[in-house]
Design a protein around this motif. Structure first.
Motif, mmCIF file in Angstrom:
data_model
loop_
_atom_site.group_PDB
_atom_site.id
_atom_site.type_symbol
_atom_site.label_atom_id
_atom_site.label_comp_id
_atom_site.label_asym_id
_atom_site.label_seq_id
_atom_site.Cartn_x
_atom_site.Cartn_y
_atom_site.Cartn_z
ATOM 1 N N LEU A 15 19.120 -17.084 -78.143
ATOM 2 C CA LEU A 15 19.836 -18.353 -78.170
ATOM 3 C C LEU A 15 20.055 -18.923 -76.770
ATOM 4 O O LEU A 15 19.912 -20.119 -76.559
ATOM 5 C CB LEU A 15 21.182 -18.177 -78.881
ATOM 6 N N GLY A 16 20.414 -18.067 -75.840
ATOM 7 C CA GLY A 16 20.640 -18.522 -74.476
ATOM 8 C C GLY A 16 20.415 -17.391 -73.505
ATOM 9 O O GLY A 16 20.406 -16.213 -73.885
ATOM 10 N N GLN A 17 20.227 -17.729 -72.236
ATOM 11 C CA GLN A 17 19.968 -16.691 -71.241
ATOM 12 C C GLN A 17 20.265 -17.198 -69.837
ATOM 13 O O GLN A 17 19.867 -18.308 -69.470
ATOM 14 C CB GLN A 17 18.510 -16.237 -71.304
ATOM 15 N N TYR A 18 20.980 -16.361 -69.075
ATOM 16 C CA TYR A 18 21.060 -16.568 -67.627
ATOM 17 C C TYR A 18 19.890 -15.795 -67.049
ATOM 18 O O TYR A 18 19.897 -14.568 -67.010
ATOM 19 C CB TYR A 18 22.394 -16.054 -67.097
ATOM 20 N N ASP A 19 18.856 -16.504 -66.649
ATOM 21 C CA ASP A 19 17.601 -15.882 -66.214
ATOM 22 C C ASP A 19 17.653 -15.640 -64.709
ATOM 23 O O ASP A 19 17.684 -16.583 -63.921
ATOM 24 C CB ASP A 19 16.423 -16.798 -66.571
ATOM 25 N N LEU A 20 17.661 -14.362 -64.330
ATOM 26 C CA LEU A 20 17.792 -13.984 -62.925
ATOM 27 C C LEU A 20 16.744 -12.930 -62.593
ATOM 28 O O LEU A 20 16.671 -11.891 -63.259
ATOM 29 C CB LEU A 20 19.188 -13.416 -62.665
ATOM 30 N N THR A 21 15.911 -13.203 -61.600
ATOM 31 C CA THR A 21 14.931 -12.225 -61.132
ATOM 32 C C THR A 21 15.604 -11.346 -60.088
ATOM 33 O O THR A 21 15.744 -11.736 -58.925
ATOM 34 C CB THR A 21 13.695 -12.918 -60.538
ATOM 35 N N LEU A 22 16.034 -10.158 -60.501
ATOM 36 C CA LEU A 22 16.839 -9.307 -59.625
ATOM 37 C C LEU A 22 16.094 -8.896 -58.373
ATOM 38 O O LEU A 22 16.671 -8.844 -57.283
ATOM 39 C CB LEU A 22 17.285 -8.053 -60.390
ATOM 40 N N THR A 23 14.806 -8.597 -58.513
ATOM 41 C CA THR A 23 14.067 -8.012 -57.398
ATOM 42 C C THR A 23 13.495 -9.041 -56.433
ATOM 43 O O THR A 23 12.834 -8.664 -55.470
ATOM 44 C CB THR A 23 12.922 -7.133 -57.942
ATOM 45 N N ASP A 24 13.718 -10.328 -56.672
ATOM 46 C CA ASP A 24 13.216 -11.365 -55.770
ATOM 47 C C ASP A 24 14.306 -12.410 -55.562
ATOM 48 O O ASP A 24 14.417 -13.374 -56.341
ATOM 49 C CB ASP A 24 11.953 -12.009 -56.335
ATOM 50 N N PRO A 25 15.119 -12.265 -54.526
ATOM 51 C CA PRO A 25 16.241 -13.196 -54.315
ATOM 52 C C PRO A 25 15.815 -14.615 -53.999
ATOM 53 O O PRO A 25 16.640 -15.535 -54.050
ATOM 54 C CB PRO A 25 16.990 -12.571 -53.127
ATOM 55 N N ASP A 26 14.544 -14.832 -53.672
ATOM 56 C CA ASP A 26 14.078 -16.179 -53.364
ATOM 57 C C ASP A 26 13.815 -17.012 -54.616
ATOM 58 O O ASP A 26 13.667 -18.236 -54.532
ATOM 59 C CB ASP A 26 12.798 -16.121 -52.524
ATOM 60 N N VAL A 27 13.744 -16.345 -55.774
ATOM 61 C CA VAL A 27 13.528 -17.068 -57.032
ATOM 62 C C VAL A 27 14.871 -17.542 -57.556
ATOM 63 O O VAL A 27 15.764 -16.732 -57.811
ATOM 64 C CB VAL A 27 12.838 -16.166 -58.077
ATOM 65 N N PRO A 28 15.074 -18.853 -57.725
ATOM 66 C CA PRO A 28 16.380 -19.355 -58.186
ATOM 67 C C PRO A 28 16.663 -18.950 -59.628
ATOM 68 O O PRO A 28 15.750 -18.849 -60.457
ATOM 69 C CB PRO A 28 16.249 -20.877 -58.041
ATOM 70 N N ALA A 29 17.925 -18.707 -59.908
ATOM 71 C CA ALA A 29 18.338 -18.386 -61.275
ATOM 72 C C ALA A 29 18.266 -19.641 -62.142
ATOM 73 O O ALA A 29 18.304 -20.777 -61.643
ATOM 74 C CB ALA A 29 19.756 -17.827 -61.265
ATOM 75 N N ARG A 30 18.179 -19.423 -63.452
ATOM 76 C CA ARG A 30 18.131 -20.534 -64.395
ATOM 77 C C ARG A 30 19.102 -20.264 -65.542
ATOM 78 O O ARG A 30 19.353 -19.113 -65.895
ATOM 79 C CB ARG A 30 16.704 -20.732 -64.937
ATOM 80 N N LEU A 31 19.619 -21.337 -66.112
ATOM 81 C CA LEU A 31 20.553 -21.247 -67.231
ATOM 82 C C LEU A 31 19.880 -21.911 -68.423
ATOM 83 O O LEU A 31 19.791 -23.134 -68.508
ATOM 84 C CB LEU A 31 21.858 -21.964 -66.859
ATOM 85 N N LEU A 32 19.353 -21.089 -69.332
ATOM 86 C CA LEU A 32 18.487 -21.567 -70.407
ATOM 87 C C LEU A 32 19.194 -21.528 -71.759
ATOM 88 O O LEU A 32 19.868 -20.547 -72.086
ATOM 89 C CB LEU A 32 17.218 -20.713 -70.475
ATOM 90 N N PHE A 33 18.990 -22.584 -72.537
ATOM 91 C CA PHE A 33 19.485 -22.658 -73.905
ATOM 92 C C PHE A 33 18.297 -23.022 -74.798
ATOM 93 O O PHE A 33 17.684 -24.077 -74.605
ATOM 94 C CB PHE A 33 20.602 -23.686 -74.026
ATOM 95 N N VAL A 34 17.974 -22.138 -75.749
ATOM 96 C CA VAL A 34 16.758 -22.303 -76.554
ATOM 97 C C VAL A 34 17.087 -23.187 -77.755
ATOM 98 O O VAL A 34 17.585 -22.710 -78.789
ATOM 99 C CB VAL A 34 16.200 -20.937 -76.984
#
Length: 342
Positions: free
Chosen positions: A116-135
């Motif tokens: 349904l939803g996800q705080y998408d965070l690439t833990l191992t690459d701090p240069d990739v911005p997080a995203r706040l997704l709602f499906v």
């Protein structure tokens, strides 16, 4: 290495299509901004930077984002495949990447129709911005099947995902700490080809033993003692993160979700009414472990608040050393005593 584009396309096919996202039932930006303010008031966690903007997406966009995250996570493992095989290293690495792509696509396909939803965070690459997704298609479909108000369901989901965004923004040590554990765990895994095992099918008794072992002891049963400790630490941190989000939702949802009890009961029925195949998939993917993390972490947070209020619970976020360990999650009194001594 894993091909995220192919994995995402495979996932969408298995999920029955991208789905029609439609429009959010309420203003998504306002919902997330309100959630952010209430979460900060309830937890005392203050985000160090702006949270990612909410995105209303279809299943294809969700699968694509997660395929990229998986690719970055698994790249060190697939790159090590066949490293001691001389001229066969290239073909073996390509085969490992193909296998990882197929498995990632299959796993994402199982989840893509239900998330349904996800705080998408690439833990191992701090240069990739997080995203706040709602499906979108999944949220609208779930609201219809649950006979729930779609706006209230979206608000409920936003509370959980925005809490995660606040956690990782406010607790500056959290992302690098988890990345360190994860990189150490993945870096300790050897990628070897056991030709004998590949040519030998496991017996029925061996399969039963393996399933029973995972059910009773989890994935740590297949790791050495040092790796098992790393996995225990990682799971303890995830239990705190997920349990704290659950506690926070309960603390702030009253005014924002008028039909909270009915919605919670409907969501519990949704989980309980999954088919045997889906329940098996949950165990295979570790989603049942995630549910136990919700329950165990939430019980810990509730007990700590009962002992010393939200102020005591805030010490769990002070530094990695004050976060509860695997045994302390089931013994909040022991955690409080240790933190008080410190």
């Amino acid at each position: 290495m894993l091909d995220p584009n192919f994995a995402a396309k495979m996932a969408v096919t298995l999920a029955g299509g991208a789905g029609e996202p439609g429009l959010p039932p309420v203003d998504l930006i306002t919902v997330c901004d309100t959630a952010h303010a209430r979460i900060t008031d309830a937890t005392g966690l203050v985000a160090a930077q702006a949270l990612p903007p909410p995105e209303w997406v279809d299943r294809e966009a969700w699968a694509a984002a997660n395929a990229v995250s998986l690719s970055r996570l698994l790249e060190p493992i697939t790159d090590r495949a066949g490293q001691d095989m001389g001229p066969l290293a290239g073909p073996l690495r390509a085969a490992a990447g193909g296998l990882a792509t197929a498995e990632a696509g299959a796993l994402l396909g199982l989840v893509a129709k239900r998330v349904l939803g996800q705080y998408d965070l690439t833990l191992t690459d701090p240069d990739v911005p997080a995203r706040l997704l709602f499906v979108g298609p999944n949220i609208l479909d779930a609201a219809a099947k649950l006979d729930a108000d779609a706006g209230e369901l979206l608000t409920w989901i936003a509370l959980h995902e925005v809490t995660h965004a606040v956690q990782f923004s406010a607790v500056t040590w959290l992302r690098p700490h988890l990345a360190e554990i994860l990189e150490e765990l993945l870096g300790s895994l050897d990628v070897e080809v056991d030709w004998g095992a590949l040519l030998k099918l496991p017996s029925a008794s061996e399969l039963r033993d393996a399933v029973d072992t995972v059910r009773e002891r989890g994935l740590a049963s297949f790791l050495g003692p040092a790796r098992g400790d790393l996995l225990d630490r990682l799971q303890a941190r995830m239990a705190l993160i997920e349990g704290h989000a659950e506690w926070t939702m309960d603390a702030v949802a009253g005014e924002l979700v008028p039909n909270l009890e009915e919605l919670r009961a409907a969501l519990d029925r949704r989980r309980a009414e999954r088919s045997g195949l889906l329940r098996f998939a949950d165990r295979l993917l570790g989603l049942d472990l995630k549910m136990r993390q919700y329950e165990e972490g939430r019980a810990f947070c509730e007990a700590v608040v009962a002992l010393g209020g939200p102020e005591l619970l805030s010490h769990a976020w002070a530094e990695p050393e004050t976060a509860p360990g695997p045994q302390e999650l089931a013994d909040p009194e022991a955690w409080r005593a240790r933190v008080s001594r410190a």
